[in-house]
Motif scaffolding. Structure first.
Motif, PDB file in Angstrom:
ATOM      1  N   GLY A 216       0.533  -0.738   0.109  1.00 56.34           N
ATOM      2  CA  GLY A 216      -0.286   0.212  -0.249  1.00 56.34           C
ATOM      3  C   GLY A 216       0.369   1.078  -0.012  1.00 56.34           C
ATOM      4  N   LYS A 217       2.076   1.286   0.201  1.00 55.50           N
ATOM      5  CA  LYS A 217       2.940   2.273  -0.305  1.00 55.50           C
ATOM      6  C   LYS A 217       4.078   2.434  -1.676  1.00 55.50           C
ATOM      7  N   ARG A 218       4.639   3.736  -1.005  1.00 55.21           N
ATOM      8  CA  ARG A 218       4.941   4.121  -2.378  1.00 55.21           C
ATOM      9  C   ARG A 218       6.011   3.069  -3.064  1.00 55.21           C
ATOM     10  N   PRO A 219       6.855   3.340  -3.790  1.00 50.72           N
ATOM     11  CA  PRO A 219       8.281   2.237  -3.951  1.00 50.72           C
ATOM     12  C   PRO A 219       8.986   3.655  -3.570  1.00 50.72           C
TER      13      PRO A 219
ATOM     14  N   PHE B  88       0.950   5.770 -10.356  1.00 52.40           N
ATOM     15  CA  PHE B  88       2.275   6.745  -9.468  1.00 52.40           C
ATOM     16  C   PHE B  88       2.804   7.093 -10.689  1.00 52.40           C
TER      17      PHE B  88
ATOM     18  N   GLY C 143       5.546   9.473  -6.013  1.00 47.99           N
ATOM     19  CA  GLY C 143       4.248   9.434  -5.185  1.00 47.99           C
ATOM     20  C   GLY C 143       3.756   8.677  -4.963  1.00 47.99           C
ATOM     21  N   GLN C 144       3.268   8.691  -3.923  1.00 47.66           N
ATOM     22  CA  GLN C 144       2.221   8.466  -2.824  1.00 47.66           C
ATOM     23  C   GLN C 144       1.301   6.959  -3.881  1.00 47.66           C
TER      24      GLN C 144
ATOM     25  N   ARG D 201      -5.547  11.246  -3.471  1.00 48.63           N
ATOM     26  CA  ARG D 201      -4.434   8.709  -3.848  1.00 48.63           C
ATOM     27  C   ARG D 201      -5.948   8.845  -3.763  1.00 48.63           C
TER      28      ARG D 201
ATOM     29  N   ARG E 287      -4.743   5.800  -6.633  1.00 40.91           N
ATOM     30  CA  ARG E 287      -5.552   4.608  -6.724  1.00 40.91           C
ATOM     31  C   ARG E 287      -7.303   4.536  -7.997  1.00 40.91           C
TER      32      ARG E 287
END
Lengths: 110, 115
Positions: A41-44, B91, B107-108, B9, B111
């Protein structure tokens, strides 16, 4: 264009053992090879990188090796810990276009 | 430095609607990349942009998808007439102007869910 192959797709290792992830690339002009870690659920996030004028680089428990002749590069994690569980992506870059492998899901077993 | 900022997000769209995803790169970065990630899969390159220029869009579907990075403001990834198969995490990453072989910061992600 550049193609990056990554193996294995899934890897389970006992806590404390070493993990090795291997990648190959197709474009001989690629000259920058970063490794990214992505937690669920996080960024690379970048964990280590290597440039083509270097054969090996180490940062604490993480090391990368590069064989330009064979177009292979590898990530080595020693003394694995639970927090190393994540998906790891290798990548190859030339002139800022970064192409990623499909990722390796690393499970650290207690 | 706030890092690479993506919004929204989370985005829910009905089939046929348009989705607009925004990415503000890190301060001083003028190279922007968009990647798509399906569940349990890797990061698939879509497009590489510099200010006001598309450098490489070889990963973009030929139809319905477009990207821009205007002189002022964020980079926009636009998906027209969304379909269920567009559901994924998108992303954005940026890297420093004028330097090759530098770290790309992500970035975050946004979705996107198409219902």
């Amino acid at each position: 264009g550049e193609n990056v192959e990554q193996h294995p797709s899934t890897l389970s290792v006992q806590e404390g053992d070493s993990a090795v992830i291997k990648c190959t690339y197709s474009d001989s002009a690629s000259n920058y090879f970063p490794w990214y870690k992505q937690e669920l659920g996080k960024r690379p996030q970048l964990i280590i990188d290597i440039r083509s004028n270097v054969g090996e680089k180490k940062d604490q428990r993480i090391a990368v090796t590069l064989n330009k002749t064979a177009k292979h590069f590898s990530l080595h994690i020693t003394e694995t810990q639970p927090e190393d569980s994540a998906v790891y992506f290798c990548a190859a870059s030339r002139r800022d276009k970064i192409i990623f492998g499909k990722g390796t899901r690393l499970h650290i077993l207690p | 430095n706030a890092g690479v900022m993506q919004n929204p997000r989370h985005l829910v769209r009905r089939r046929g609607q348009e989705a607009r995803l925004r990415c503000s790169p890190m301060k001083g970065h003028s190279h922007v990349y968009w990647y798509r990630q399906l569940p349990e899969e890797g990061l698939k390159f879509m497009v590489y942009l510099q200010k006001e220029n598309i450098i490489d869009e070889s990963g973009m579907p030929k139809e319905r998808f477009s990207a821009e990075f205007p002189k002022e403001g964020p980079s926009i990834l636009r998906i027209q007439q969304v379909v269920r198969g567009d559901s994924a995490a998108y992303f954005c990453a940026s890297s420093l102007k004028g330097q090759e072989n530098t770290e790309a910061f992500f970035g975050q992600g946004t979705r996107l869910t198409v219902v």
